[in-house]
Design a protein around this motif. Structure first.
Motif, PDB file in Angstrom:
ATOM      1  N   UNK A 397     -80.224  46.795 119.360  1.00 64.57           N
ATOM      2  CA  UNK A 397     -80.154  47.762 118.254  1.00 64.57           C
ATOM      3  C   UNK A 397     -79.800  47.054 116.951  1.00 64.57           C
ATOM      4  N   UNK A 398     -78.861  46.092 117.042  1.00 64.10           N
ATOM      5  CA  UNK A 398     -78.444  45.384 115.818  1.00 64.10           C
ATOM      6  C   UNK A 398     -79.587  44.485 115.330  1.00 64.10           C
ATOM      7  N   UNK A 399     -80.260  43.838 116.279  1.00 69.69           N
ATOM      8  CA  UNK A 399     -81.370  42.948 115.890  1.00 69.69           C
ATOM      9  C   UNK A 399     -82.496  43.760 115.252  1.00 69.69           C
ATOM     10  N   UNK A 400     -82.795  44.916 115.832  1.00 67.27           N
ATOM     11  CA  UNK A 400     -83.888  45.724 115.276  1.00 67.27           C
ATOM     12  C   UNK A 400     -83.562  46.253 113.885  1.00 67.27           C
ATOM     13  N   UNK A 401     -82.264  46.331 113.566  1.00 66.01           N
ATOM     14  CA  UNK A 401     -81.887  46.739 112.201  1.00 66.01           C
ATOM     15  C   UNK A 401     -81.893  45.510 111.280  1.00 66.01           C
ATOM     16  N   UNK A 402     -82.340  44.384 111.815  1.00 66.42           N
ATOM     17  CA  UNK A 402     -82.470  43.145 111.041  1.00 66.42           C
ATOM     18  C   UNK A 402     -81.106  42.623 110.560  1.00 66.42           C
ATOM     19  N   UNK A 403     -80.116  42.755 111.433  1.00 66.88           N
ATOM     20  CA  UNK A 403     -78.767  42.314 111.060  1.00 66.88           C
ATOM     21  C   UNK A 403     -78.383  41.121 111.928  1.00 66.88           C
ATOM     22  N   UNK A 404     -77.853  40.111 111.258  1.00 65.11           N
ATOM     23  CA  UNK A 404     -77.474  38.882 111.944  1.00 65.11           C
ATOM     24  C   UNK A 404     -76.022  38.989 112.417  1.00 65.11           C
ATOM     25  N   UNK A 405     -75.784  38.748 113.710  1.00 63.06           N
ATOM     26  CA  UNK A 405     -74.405  38.797 114.215  1.00 63.06           C
ATOM     27  C   UNK A 405     -73.746  37.436 113.967  1.00 63.06           C
ATOM     28  N   UNK A 406     -72.617  37.461 113.245  1.00 61.82           N
ATOM     29  CA  UNK A 406     -71.952  36.207 112.880  1.00 61.82           C
ATOM     30  C   UNK A 406     -70.900  35.815 113.904  1.00 61.82           C
ATOM     31  N   UNK A 407     -70.403  36.786 114.637  1.00 60.67           N
ATOM     32  CA  UNK A 407     -69.322  36.524 115.581  1.00 60.67           C
ATOM     33  C   UNK A 407     -69.340  37.595 116.645  1.00 60.67           C
ATOM     34  N   UNK A 408     -68.833  37.243 117.820  1.00 60.60           N
ATOM     35  CA  UNK A 408     -68.899  38.167 118.930  1.00 60.60           C
ATOM     36  C   UNK A 408     -67.668  38.000 119.795  1.00 60.60           C
ATOM     37  N   UNK A 409     -67.086  39.117 120.233  1.00 60.00           N
ATOM     38  CA  UNK A 409     -65.927  38.994 121.122  1.00 60.00           C
ATOM     39  C   UNK A 409     -65.934  40.172 122.085  1.00 60.00           C
ATOM     40  N   UNK A 410     -65.934  39.863 123.374  1.00 57.14           N
ATOM     41  CA  UNK A 410     -65.836  40.952 124.348  1.00 57.14           C
ATOM     42  C   UNK A 410     -64.588  40.715 125.169  1.00 57.14           C
ATOM     43  N   UNK A 411     -63.637  41.651 125.078  1.00 53.29           N
ATOM     44  CA  UNK A 411     -62.388  41.491 125.820  1.00 53.29           C
ATOM     45  C   UNK A 411     -62.659  41.555 127.312  1.00 53.29           C
ATOM     46  N   UNK A 412     -61.727  41.005 128.113  1.00 55.26           N
ATOM     47  CA  UNK A 412     -61.926  40.973 129.551  1.00 55.26           C
ATOM     48  C   UNK A 412     -61.955  42.385 130.134  1.00 55.26           C
ATOM     49  N   UNK A 413     -61.354  43.365 129.428  1.00 50.87           N
ATOM     50  CA  UNK A 413     -61.312  44.723 129.965  1.00 50.87           C
ATOM     51  C   UNK A 413     -62.695  45.374 129.921  1.00 50.87           C
ATOM     52  N   UNK A 414     -63.628  44.763 129.215  1.00 56.41           N
ATOM     53  CA  UNK A 414     -65.002  45.268 129.106  1.00 56.41           C
ATOM     54  C   UNK A 414     -65.103  46.672 128.524  1.00 56.41           C
ATOM     55  N   UNK A 415     -64.046  47.137 127.840  1.00 59.19           N
ATOM     56  CA  UNK A 415     -64.216  48.460 127.226  1.00 59.19           C
ATOM     57  C   UNK A 415     -64.471  48.321 125.730  1.00 59.19           C
ATOM     58  N   UNK A 416     -64.582  47.099 125.255  1.00 56.13           N
ATOM     59  CA  UNK A 416     -64.697  46.901 123.814  1.00 56.13           C
ATOM     60  C   UNK A 416     -65.551  45.674 123.515  1.00 56.13           C
ATOM     61  N   UNK A 417     -66.612  45.857 122.764  1.00 61.00           N
ATOM     62  CA  UNK A 417     -67.353  44.686 122.278  1.00 61.00           C
ATOM     63  C   UNK A 417     -67.216  44.675 120.758  1.00 61.00           C
ATOM     64  N   UNK A 418     -66.727  43.551 120.225  1.00 57.26           N
ATOM     65  CA  UNK A 418     -66.545  43.452 118.773  1.00 57.26           C
ATOM     66  C   UNK A 418     -67.621  42.523 118.218  1.00 57.26           C
ATOM     67  N   UNK A 419     -68.350  42.994 117.208  1.00 55.68           N
ATOM     68  CA  UNK A 419     -69.283  42.092 116.531  1.00 55.68           C
ATOM     69  C   UNK A 419     -68.815  41.889 115.099  1.00 55.68           C
ATOM     70  N   UNK A 420     -69.036  40.693 114.584  1.00 57.00           N
ATOM     71  CA  UNK A 420     -68.750  40.392 113.187  1.00 57.00           C
ATOM     72  C   UNK A 420     -70.071  40.271 112.450  1.00 57.00           C
ATOM     73  N   UNK A 421     -70.216  41.010 111.359  1.00 56.44           N
ATOM     74  CA  UNK A 421     -71.445  40.931 110.555  1.00 56.44           C
ATOM     75  C   UNK A 421     -71.037  40.766 109.089  1.00 56.44           C
ATOM     76  N   UNK A 422     -71.998  40.516 108.214  1.00 54.98           N
ATOM     77  CA  UNK A 422     -71.649  40.418 106.791  1.00 54.98           C
ATOM     78  C   UNK A 422     -71.150  41.775 106.297  1.00 54.98           C
ATOM     79  N   UNK A 423     -70.179  41.762 105.385  1.00 55.59           N
ATOM     80  CA  UNK A 423     -69.680  43.030 104.821  1.00 55.59           C
ATOM     81  C   UNK A 423     -70.832  43.932 104.398  1.00 55.59           C
ATOM     82  N   UNK A 424     -71.876  43.304 103.788  1.00 53.19           N
ATOM     83  CA  UNK A 424     -72.996  44.105 103.268  1.00 53.19           C
ATOM     84  C   UNK A 424     -73.777  44.814 104.372  1.00 53.19           C
ATOM     85  N   UNK A 425     -73.696  44.295 105.592  1.00 51.32           N
ATOM     86  CA  UNK A 425     -74.453  44.909 106.697  1.00 51.32           C
ATOM     87  C   UNK A 425     -73.632  45.946 107.454  1.00 51.32           C
ATOM     88  N   UNK A 426     -72.369  46.130 107.047  1.00 48.68           N
ATOM     89  CA  UNK A 426     -71.431  46.960 107.825  1.00 48.68           C
ATOM     90  C   UNK A 426     -71.970  48.368 108.115  1.00 48.68           C
TER      91      UNK A 426
END
Ligand code: ASP
Length: 439
Positions: A397-426
């Motif tokens: 979904x993020x790729x199809x919106x043409x947004x580049x993911x700068x950072x990624x973090x998925x906690x071990x609990x697997x209930x949360x995926x955090x992506x970092x993108x440019x402020x402008x793409x927020x």
């Protein structure tokens, strides 16, 4: 027997008419015995919250040695409320006494706390309930954090045998005997402390919204309401900016397994959102429960060949950060790379340079790079851990919106995926994730 603790936020205390509505809400359910209130909030957009007026009093006091001008605004807010409610309480005398104590105490915390104090005096009168001052029952220890045990016992003792009581939120007593406040929005914490002390069957948090929405309505129009959340999901969402509840308010009730219900004072029949202990959470069928995010983070990217085999590498980097007293939000890592995600507000040029120098000296990285203007977006839900392909859907979904993911973090609990993108793409990124999982 069912016993409810109700906390009413600022907009629910904003004027006499809403306070009269509160009375109807309390009278409609015998289980609603203990009530915690905030200071009056905004009556209309552009209005000023009483707590902000009070911080203004403190500024005036510092500058001019008195706070007549600003306190007169506070005075007229409360006099209006008293008039609208036709109170028998002598509001003028209570306000005179408050102004006198402000001039004696002169601390920002004391002054800010008076909004809740005065609100609670009024609510107690309207509801025919006992007023219990938070100074007598909420205590902080020497380090300035809550003294949970002492507080719990004091609330239990004060409420024992009391049919109906009102307590002011937001403040308590420090170990120096002076009034001390929680951080802003802290009446939520006071309500949770009362709920825990009396072992309430429900902590009702009355606000001006009908619960949590699946994402920020300023970004997606009319997002779905979340009917049920677990404490864990709430913690992740409110930490990342979903600001219906103070993020620390859940700890006291979570300990005691007490559910929280977010209700709307202006639409009391709406179901609201219920927050339940994780063990009682029943999957709703939705993969994602909610999406929240914040802008303005700085990522420090560090690369060094064979980093993974260098014992103590991470510890050395983190000690530099600790020595500078910097909070780290996330530490995504690879075999030869690690990144530190830090709120940009915490990093001025001096700290940033000191950190970069410190890391260079202690671990001699091959590359160290600063990437700023990063927004973090958390996609949260218990359903995510049990459904295969959730990350694939998210990234597609993020790729199809043409947004580049700068950072990624998925906690071990697997209930949360955090992506970092440019402020402008927020905003676009949140829209894309929402459309994928809720559209
Ligand atoms: N009145 C305080 C504030 O404005 C505390 C609260 O409302 O919970 O932050």
């Amino acid at each position: 027997m069912s016993l409810k603790v109700c906390k009413f936020g600022g907009t629910s205390m904003a004027d006499g008419n809403v306070i009269a509505e509160i009375k109807k809400i309390i009278d409609a359910d015998k289980a609603r015995k203990y009530i915690v209130v905030s200071a009056p909030g905004k009556r209309y957009s552009g209005d000023i919250k009483v707590t902000d007026l009070l911080y203004g009093c403190f500024k005036e006091l510092q500058k001019d040695g008195q706070c007549k001008n600003k306190f007169s605004l506070v005075r007229s807010r409360f006099e209006d409320i008293a008039r609208q409610l036709n109170l028998s309480l002598d509001m003028k005398a209570v306000l005179d006494e408050t102004e006198k104590r402000i001039l004696e105490e002169r601390s920002a915390d004391f002054i800010a706390s008076r909004g809740e104090y005065l609100s609670a005096r009024i609510a107690a009168e309207v509801l025919g309930a006992k007023f219990i001052d938070a100074e007598q029952v909420i205590f902080f220890n020497e380090s300035g954090s809550l003294d949970g045990e002492k507080t719990n016992k004091a609330i239990q003792a004060a409420l024992s045998g009391v049919e109906r009581a009102v307590l002011p939120g937001f403040y308590g007593k420090g170990c120096d005997g002076k009034v001390k406040t929680f951080s802003r929005g802290g009446s939520d914490i006071s309500g949770a402390l009362v709920a825990r002390a009396v072992n309430a069957s429900l902590y009702e948090n009355w606000t001006d919204v009908s619960g949590f929405l699946a994402c920020d309505p300023r970004i997606v129009e009319s997002p779905k309401r979340i009917k049920c959340l677990s404490y864990k999901e709430l913690r992740e969402l409110s930490y990342m900016g979903a600001d219906v509840l103070h993020s620390e308010s859940i700890f006291p009730v979570r300990k005691a397994n007490i559910p929280i219900q977010i209700k709307n004072t202006f639409r009391p029949d709406d179901e609201g959102t219920t927050i339940v202990p994780t063990s009682r959470y029943v999957l709703s069928g939705n993969t994602v429960t909610g999406i929240a995010g914040k802008k303005n983070f700085t990522v420090i990217f560090i690369e060094k060949s064979l980093m993974n085999s260098e014992i103590g590498f991470v510890r050395k980097v983190l000690s530099v950060i600790e020595d500078l007293n910097l909070p780290v939000e996330h530490i995504p890592s690879g075999i030869d790379t690690m990144s530190l995600v830090i709120s940009s507000d915490a990093l001025d040029d001096v700290k940033l340079n000191a950190m970069l120098e410190g890391i260079k000296n202690s671990v001699e990285p091959d590359v160290i790079r600063v990437i700023d203007n990063i927004a973090l977006i958390a996609t949260v839900g218990h359903g995510m851990s049990s459904s295969v392909g959730t990350s694939a859907r998210l990234f597609k979904a993020i790729a199809e919106a043409d947004i580049n993911i700068k950072m990624l973090d998925q906690g071990a609990s697997e209930i949360n995926i955090v992506v970092g993108v440019k402020n402008d793409d927020y905003e676009n990124c949140i829209k894309a994730i929402y459309a994928e999982f809720f559209g």
